[in-house]
Write an enzyme that holds these catalytic residues in place. Structure first.
Site, PDB file in Angstrom:
ATOM      1  N   ASP B 312      22.955   1.113  16.273  1.00 23.11           N
ATOM      2  CA  ASP B 312      23.606   2.416  16.257  1.00 23.11           C
ATOM      3  C   ASP B 312      24.491   2.518  17.484  1.00 23.11           C
ATOM      4  O   ASP B 312      24.133   2.049  18.554  1.00 23.11           O
ATOM      5  CB  ASP B 312      22.541   3.518  16.302  1.00 23.11           C
ATOM      6  CG  ASP B 312      21.950   3.741  14.930  1.00 23.11           C
ATOM      7  OD1 ASP B 312      22.717   3.641  13.958  1.00 23.11           O
ATOM      8  OD2 ASP B 312      20.739   4.006  14.832  1.00 23.11           O
ATOM      9  N   GLU B 353      29.986  16.416  29.092  1.00 24.47           N
ATOM     10  CA  GLU B 353      31.438  16.208  29.128  1.00 24.47           C
ATOM     11  C   GLU B 353      32.031  16.971  30.309  1.00 24.47           C
ATOM     12  O   GLU B 353      32.851  16.442  31.063  1.00 24.47           O
ATOM     13  CB  GLU B 353      32.098  16.706  27.832  1.00 24.47           C
ATOM     14  CG  GLU B 353      31.889  15.804  26.631  1.00 24.47           C
ATOM     15  CD  GLU B 353      30.617  16.144  25.861  1.00 24.47           C
ATOM     16  OE1 GLU B 353      29.818  16.974  26.360  1.00 24.47           O
ATOM     17  OE2 GLU B 353      30.415  15.566  24.790  1.00 24.47           O
ATOM     18  N   GLN B 386      33.396  29.537  18.055  1.00 25.90           N
ATOM     19  CA  GLN B 386      34.586  30.181  17.483  1.00 25.90           C
ATOM     20  C   GLN B 386      35.831  29.821  18.293  1.00 25.90           C
ATOM     21  O   GLN B 386      36.841  29.407  17.751  1.00 25.90           O
ATOM     22  CB  GLN B 386      34.414  31.704  17.450  1.00 25.90           C
ATOM     23  CG  GLN B 386      33.533  32.203  16.311  1.00 25.90           C
ATOM     24  CD  GLN B 386      32.072  31.949  16.600  1.00 25.90           C
ATOM     25  OE1 GLN B 386      31.631  32.078  17.742  1.00 25.90           O
ATOM     26  NE2 GLN B 386      31.323  31.555  15.583  1.00 25.90           N
TER      27      GLN B 386
END
Lengths: 554, 702
Positions: B312, B353, B386
């Site tokens: 993987d 990140e 959103q």
């Protein structure tokens, strides 16, 4: 030309001739065994025999066909020998006694051609031509058919079928052995081998003595005798007889003929396996063992003058034809013992202990360098399987040969193959040495006498057929035991090879990667040679120590 | 989960060297194994035992120093073989004992009538051994989990050190791929409800005990094949020795039984025969030391044969998260300004990140972290699904500055909404990053000064990319040299997948992979004859794990995955597959090397024993006495003593395994042939000669 120069030259010519025929003959065999359309005459034969030529046989069916064919061969030959006095062209010779008939039938049907009789007195022309010579063809074809089945085991995938015995047999006889034998017979006749249907010709010599000159269809039989690695001579003296082998030229031709098919078969293997390098490795191992044996035997005969006769003559010429001399005799002796041919042009009994021991050792290698027609290839491939197994472990994978994994089943058959011949040789010799009556058949005392018995059993179990001489082997005991040993020594290995072929054919090949043991490189050739030598040496060392080594070391 | 490379190996036993105490401890076991009913499983050593019985009888009838010495050493040969096996097993036994201690009887709090969300379950106390699959139990902080199962309610930190040796607690929660709990482990916090999946006596710990103890040991396919070869060699030598007697009688040198048995034992492959079981056990043990449990020896062997490795991407080849790799400003913007803006917008971003952006800014542009006081009026805008961006609003002289970073479309829309006009350049940069397999994050800035229209523009793009773990390229190179193809499995699009595959140096990749694609890939590889290995943890990995020839389940994974695989990695480290393959290979190499060694040994023994047997009647044979051994009795004794001692000498090698360095088959073979083939040929000549130098002074052996 000096003896030495002639000796080197004939070896060079022989090797060159074999190298020249390697590719065309090997490729031809590959085409014959690779399928393709049937000939009209073959179809007729299949119709007559009730064979469906287009079916593929699973290995047990292939084996049953082969065993049935060989059983019929033995029975037919036995009946032929027992009834020969009632058949034409028998030259008035008597029926062969049961034990000798059994021994001879077993011997010729197993491609051994051990002869406990003298060709001049026992079989008539009809038995020679229609009995013994026929077996010379088909027993060679049987060996090659088994080799073909084993090759198919490597090349096929996910099937249990290994070919069709009847088509293999028919094609090998009609498309390979008959044409080559015909050609060879013509060449031999041209070179001076006799070919007629005469009985013994009584003549009066200049000195007034009477002499009986034998005749017969010699050249036709001589050709297949060597070509099919059979070795059963028309005459008792075999290839030492001037009518069978009149000159140095015919001598060289005969050596070439016994080597040509076994040497070409690795090419067939490489061609069918789709990688010629695999064939080169096998033939290289054969060549290495052969060249080493020739060198050792010749050196022993040239430089180790040991017998009283040898000292008197200044050279080891006792038991050797003067028209061949030491070089050609040694070359013949090694080639015939390494090919399971067993024809002889000199008495191996009279060799130096080292030279005679080498002929014994050559047979003990298991007839693989290059071995008999077919049996040489399948023998060395089984040893390659064992080599790949041990070496393959050392590279950290479940060993695989040509993509086929060597698991318990494959190792079982390969191990049984490995076990059979030594068991027969040693048990047979042990029994012979344990019985005082059988020991009495030796004509020499001490280690040399022991070598004679060991040689006889080794020759029979390995289906070689040559004799050390010096052993009175035409007794009920030896005829029976050697006959049984020849049958077991031929057909037990065949069973294991065909089972191995079936087991290999059923596998899906594993892809070749950098982690795969390469079997096409000199490294593997060296390894295979080492395994062959060590396995044989370890098995037979005690026996050899009491025979040739005890005799030769002072 | 333990950090991959730094994973502690608490079970690791002391290196290869043999500890005398260990030998002494295993000695009684070795004697117990002399029982012929156990010995016959090992044909080679069984023959030695029968031979020892025969020489004992013969020595009783005709006593003497020589027969008794030979008899004694023959028995020792058998004992040494058993000792090798017992020592190998002994290591497992110690481990099993430690595991057993964790198996104290637990009282389970069984819930009858438990239903998800339902509160009407009745609790009762039952012994842990009374639990059946399907029962629900509740476990609270400080309690032991009574049996294997899956968490169906709640989340807890669990101390699994009993089985993994790792003391840091792990999180187990209902649903997802971290739901499996193991009986005997301890809940440290919170409360969970566990559905039991294993019957008592068949739990993970039970299986683990059985495995390390070797109770469930069966011969593996390769062991069977090798045993067949060894047995047939034994039969050949048996025939050679038995038939030797009539030859010897004829030669006038009838041999005593003791000598014939000695010759037989010297010839049959006792070295490998004695060490074969130990090699197999030690191979399993080496896996256990690396915290991998193989469910069968067959699986370990298959690991050595693996042709294709499925890995993987996430967590195995790459670090779990993407990281900032570069700041790419649009024309007219200084890269330092972009880095500064990116840094500011990420200050409150605690995602990996976000942190990586701060780290990059700091490393490349020496931007230090700013404390809250330094930023006037900072208001951080968190990421939402959103808005798909995050950032910060700051006070600047005469105005307010807003910085946003996030998905390209979101940030561009935000800039446009504030009256900006991003140039096409931004689009090019964004597309370029996507094409190379990275993720672009666009940084936008809106500055409002008084009533003037806001100044909205795009500053540049942050290049986020998957970071391939250090050293992966090397490892794949090593695998390639071993002949193993690596295939990366990822859910990414083919473009991204290709880029990462190239960077990591894998041979192939499967992009946008669904579980059924993985299955199809395994099948396809297997059709072509390849053996496939993979790791997995999720329930949807289970079919593929079962289909693969070597399926390594992560201990953190679901119990379905652990059931389906044939190995469990207690450290849950997917890169360990590579080590597992190496151990599998090492196991086979050790067998092959010792077989070669064993057979090569015979040559010297022949040269010792045959002249000793027959030089009396054929003096010429004394020339075969290459070692110039003192006398027939000392020669035979030396060979037999060497034969026995070499077994003990090689026990450490059998347990440790032959050193394995990944390289091509031809190279490996060359090295091992030289070392074990040639070594096996030469060493006994030296060893037997040395022994003879000593033994010739023993009265009765002269």
């Amino acid at each position: 030309m000096s003896d030495t120069a002639a000796g080197w030259l004939q070896a060079a010519v022989l090797v060159a001739a074999l190298a020249l025929s390697y590719r065309p003959l090997g490729d031809h065999l590959a085409r014959v065994l690779g399928g393709g359309p049937h000939w009209r005459v073959e179809r007729l034969l299949y119709r007559a025999a009730g064979v469906n030529e287009d079916t593929d046989q699973r290995w047990p069916v292939y084996l049953r066909s082969l065993l049935a064919f060989s059983a019929v061969s033995v029975l037919f030959l036995y009946a032929f020998l027992r009834l020969q006095d009632r058949l034409p062209l028998s030259l008035g010779r008597a029926a062969v006694p049961p034990d000798l008939a059994f021994n001879t039938a077993a011997s010729f049907a197993t491609n051994t051609d051990w002869q406990a009789y003298a060709g001049e007195t026992v079989p008539g022309h009809l038995v020679q031509m229609a009995g013994l010579a026929v077996q010379n063809f088909v027993s060679a074809a049987v060996g090659m058919a088994v080799a073909a089945a084993l090759i198919r085991g490597f090349t096929r995938k996910r099937t249990r079928c290994v070919g069709n015995f009847w088509t293999d047999l028919t094609r090998l006889v009609l498309r390979v052995l008959l044409p080559l034998a015909l050609l060879s017979a013509v060449v031999l006749v041209a070179a001076g081998v006799v070919q007629n249907l005469h009985g013994p010709l009584g003549i009066t010599t200049l000195a007034g003595g009477h002499q009986s000159l034998p005749g017969g269809p010699v050249a036709s039989q001589e050709a297949i005798k060597v070509l099919g690695t059979n070795g059963g001579g028309f005459f008792n003296a075999n290839s030492a007889h001037p009518f069978e082998n009149p000159s140095g030229l015919t001598n060289l031709i005969e050596i070439y003929l016994m080597l040509v098919i076994p040497v070409a078969l690795p090419r067939t293997f490489g061609a069918l396996a789709g990688d010629h390098r695999q064939g080169y490795v096998i033939v290289a191992v054969m060549a290495l063992l052969w060249a080493g044996s020739v060198a050792l035997t010749t050196a022993n005969e040239l430089h180790r003058v040991s017998s009283p006769a040898g000292h008197a003559a200044g050279a080891m010429l006792e038991g050797k034809e003067t028209r061949f001399g030491i070089w050609s005799s040694a070359l013949f002796a090694v080639s015939t013992t390494l090919t399971s041919c067993g024809a002889v042009n000199s008495a191996h009994d009279s060799y130096t202990p080292g030279g005679g021991g080498m002929t014994l050792f050559a047979m003990m290698l298991g007839e693989i360098a290059p071995g008999g027609a077919g049996s040489g290839l399948y023998g060395i491939l089984v040893l390659a399987v064992i080599t790949v197994f041990v070496a393959g472990l050392m590279v950290g994978r479940t060993p695989e040969y040509l993509g086929k994994k060597l698991r318990g089943q494959e190792m079982r058959y390969a191990s049984l193959y490995l076990l059979t011949t030594p068991a027969l040789v040693l048990t047979g010799t042990g029994l012979a040495m344990a019985f005082p009556g059988e020991r009495a058949a030796m004509r020499n005392p001490g280690p040399h006498g022991f070598s004679e018995v060991l040689y006889a059993l080794t020759s029979a179990a390995n289906n070689n057929g040559s004799a050390f001489a010096g052993l009175a082997a035409d007794t009920v005991w030896y005829n029976t035991v050697l006959g049984v040993v020849m049958l077991l020594g031929r057909f037990l290995p065949v069973v294991f090879v065909l089972a191995l072929a079936g087991s290999l054919a059923g596998q899906q090949p594993v892809p070749v990667t950098a982690g795969t043991l390469p079997t096409h490189r000199p490294q593997f050739a060296g390894l295979l040679t080492g395994v062959v030598l060590i396995v044989v040496a370890l098995t037979y060392f005690p026996a050899l120590a009491l025979g040739p080594l005890a005799e030769g070391l002072h | 989960m333990a950090a991959p490379e730094a994973g502690r190996r608490p079970h690791r036993a002391a290196g290869g060297l043999l500890n005398p105490r260990q030998l002494a401890r295993s000695f009684p076991d070795a004697l117990r194994k002399l029982d012929p009913r156990a010995m016959y499983r090992n044909p080679v050593m069984f023959v030695v035992e029968v031979g020892a019985v025969l020489t004992t009888l013969s020595a009783i009838r005709a006593p003497g120093v020589f027969p008794w010495v030979i008899t004694g050493w023959l028995w020792l040969t058998v004992v040494f073989a058993n000792l090798a096996e017992a020592v190998a097993e002994g290591r497992g036994k110690a481990q099993a004992a430690a595991l057993r201690r964790t198996k104290t009887t637990v009282t389970a709090r069984r819930l009858t009538g438990w239903r998800p969300g339902g509160a009407d379950a009745v609790e009762e106390e039952v012994p842990g051994t009374g639990l059946r699959p399907g029962d629900h139990v509740v476990v609270e902080a400080g309690q032991l989990i009574p049996g294997d199962g899956d968490v169906v309610e709640g989340i807890a930190s669990v101390d699994e050190s009993a089985i993994t040796g790792e003391s840091a607690p792990v999180i187990r929660e209902s649903g997802g791929d971290r739901s499996a709990v193991t009986g005997g482990t301890k809940v440290l916090s919170d409360r969970i409800v566990v559905r039991i999946t294993a019957r008592p006596g068949e739990t993970f710990i039970d299986r683990m005990i059985a495995l390390v103890e070797g109770a469930a040991r069966q011969k593996t396919p390769n062991e069977i094949a090798l045993n067949i070869l060894l047995a047939s060699l034994t039969i050949i030598f048996l025939i050679a020795v038995v038939t030797l007697q009539p030859f010897a009688v004829f030669a006038g040198a009838e041999q005593p039984l003791v000598v014939l048995v000695a010759l037989l034992v010297a010839l049959i492959p006792t070295t490998i025969g004695a060490l074969l079981p130990a090699i197999g056990i030690a191979g399993m043990d080496r896996l256990v030391q690396r915290n991998v449990l193989a469910m069968s020896g067959r699986a370990v062997e298959a690991a050595g044969d693996v042709n294709t490795l499925l890995l993987d991407k996430t967590g195995t080849i790459t670090l779990g998260n993407r990281q900032a790799a570069a700041f790419l400003p649009v024309p007219g913007v200084d890269v330092e300004d972009l880095a500064d803006a990116a840094h500011l917008s990420s200050l409150a971003d605690e995602t990996p990140e976000g942190r990586s952006i701060a780290v990059l800014a700091k490393q490349q542009y020496a931007l230090r972290a700013r404390g809250e006081g330094e930023l006037a009026g900072a208001a951080f805008v968190p990421f939402t699904a959103q808005s798909r961006m995050s950032g910060v609003d700051l006070d600047v002289p005469q105005g307010r500055r807003s910085l946003r970073k996030g998905a390209a479309t979101a940030v561009m829309r935000w800039v446009r909404d504030n009256g900006g006009h991003p140039t096409d350049d931004v689009g090019h940069v964004v597309d370029g990053i996507s094409a190379s397999g990275g993720t672009p994050l666009v940084v936008g800035q809106v500055t409002r000064r008084g009533a003037a229209p806001p100044d909205a523009r795009v500053l540049g793009v942050i290049h986020l990319k998957d970071v391939v773990k250090e050293g992966m390229r090397d490892r794949f190179g090593r695998l390639r040299r071993m002949g193993i193809r690596t295939i990366m499995i990822t859910g990414d699009n083919p473009l991204t997948a290709r880029a990462i595959a190239q960077e990591a140096g894998v041979d192939d990749f499967l992009a946008e992979a669904a579980p059924e694609d993985k299955m199809a890939l395994i099948r396809r590889e297997q059709e072509s004859g390849a053996l496939v290995a993979m790791t997995g943890d999720g329930t949807n990995d289970a079919p593929a794990l079962a289909q693969a020839d070597v399926g390594v389940a992560m201990n953190t994974g679901t119990s379905a995955a652990k059931e389906a695989g044939n190995m469990v990695d207690l450290d849950s480290n997917p890169t360990k597959l590579i080590e597992i393959v190496e151990i599998g290979k090492q196991l086979l190499i050790t067998r092959g090397a010792l077989t070669t060694f064993s057979i090569a040994n015979d040559v010297a023994k022949y040269f010792a024993i045959i002249p000793a047997m027959f030089a009396s009647v054929h003096p010429g044979l004394d020339r075969l006495n290459l070692m110039r051994l003192h006398s027939p009795t000392s020669a035979i004794t030396s060979a037999i003593v060497f034969n026995a001692l070499i077994i003990v000498a090689l026990i450490p090698l059998a347990l440790r395994g032959v050193r394995y360095r990944p390289s091509s088959a031809a190279e490996l073979l060359r090295r091992n042939i030289w070392r074990y083939g040639l070594g096996g040929l030469v060493l006994p000549f030296l060893g037997i000669k040395l022994l003879d130098l000593v033994l010739q002074f023993v009265p009765g052996l002269r």
